[in-house]
Scaffold this active site. Sequence first.
Site, mmCIF file in Angstrom:
data_model
loop_
_atom_site.group_PDB
_atom_site.id
_atom_site.type_symbol
_atom_site.label_atom_id
_atom_site.label_comp_id
_atom_site.label_asym_id
_atom_site.label_seq_id
_atom_site.Cartn_x
_atom_site.Cartn_y
_atom_site.Cartn_z
ATOM 1 N NE ARG A 2 -2.038 -1.359 3.733
ATOM 2 C CZ ARG A 2 -1.794 -0.516 4.734
ATOM 3 N NH1 ARG A 2 -2.279 0.707 4.705
ATOM 4 N NH2 ARG A 2 -1.079 -0.905 5.777
ATOM 5 C CG ASN A 38 8.141 2.064 1.584
ATOM 6 O OD1 ASN A 38 7.994 3.274 1.708
ATOM 7 N ND2 ASN A 38 7.101 1.224 1.582
ATOM 8 C CE1 TYR A 68 7.276 6.841 11.079
ATOM 9 C CE2 TYR A 68 7.706 9.200 11.171
ATOM 10 C CZ TYR A 68 7.433 8.061 10.435
ATOM 11 O OH TYR A 68 7.330 8.132 9.071
ATOM 12 C CB ALA A 109 14.339 7.648 17.923
#
Length: 238
Positions: free
Chosen positions: A11, A81, A146, A148
């Site tokens: 997605r 990703n 997040y 970090a």
Amino acid sequence: MRRVVISGGGRGIGAAAVELFSSMGDKVVFFYKNDDDAANALCHKTGAAAIKTDVSCAENGINALNKALELLGGLDIIVLNAGIAHIAQICDTSNGDWHNIINTNLSSVFYLAREASSLMVKKHFGRIITVGSIWGKCGASCEVAYSASKAGVRGLTMALAKELGPSGITVNCVEPGLIFTDMNKCLDDEALASICDEIPAGRMGEAHEVAELIAFLASDKASYINGQCIGVDGGWGV
Ligand code: NDP
């Protein structure tokens, strides 16, 4: 035909990258975690192959990469990703939350890049593209874990670029700002509008706009770009 692996390709930004590489005639395998319907639809649309795995676990992720290598017969490009967000004050962020975010967003990048680079070094060519975030550069309030994790992706990218550059491999990071994907569906219209007021472009980005930079960094045109962390954020991070 280039051989491409994309983690978190079912997605959002990863799916846009799957579509773009596939449309260029590349052979693509992507990883996803839960959403079978989205993954199957994307395979049907693009001809890419999907592997269901949880990349937050090193063993699972490495097994998935090995399966992908069998399907592809090698590897030229890997796009790291897969990622999750977590919005909470630090006092409401548990050790479990922290480990889940670090393992998904950062540790997976470490071990998949390690496995991929050992193959790429042998043939003296490869492209590694990581997906960071504007928050890895600036830090976001109530997103300590997040931020970090994404700062770690930034540091890993720059260090690995120096290590692998002499082996003909480039390692670069794309750093999206606010992109229109499911990751932001927790934000209501009012919150989105107030964020867009702060973005010089005055709008959210689209997943395909990030995928275009990923594809460029993977191309021969980007052969002398290495170790860069490049924002796709409408000017928000400046
Ligand atoms: P989405 O939530 O839209 O998609 C995330 C994808 O990653 C899904 O395919 C999901 O699988 C997969 N995934 C998540 N966790 C795992 C896991 N443990 N193992 C395997 N696959 C996993 O996210 P985006 O497209 O928005 O985000 C992509 C990347 O871009 C992330 O790294 C994110 O941090 C970064 N980013 C996004 C921004 C944004 O505004 N959207 C801004 C800045 C950075 P499944 O479909 O099965 O759930």
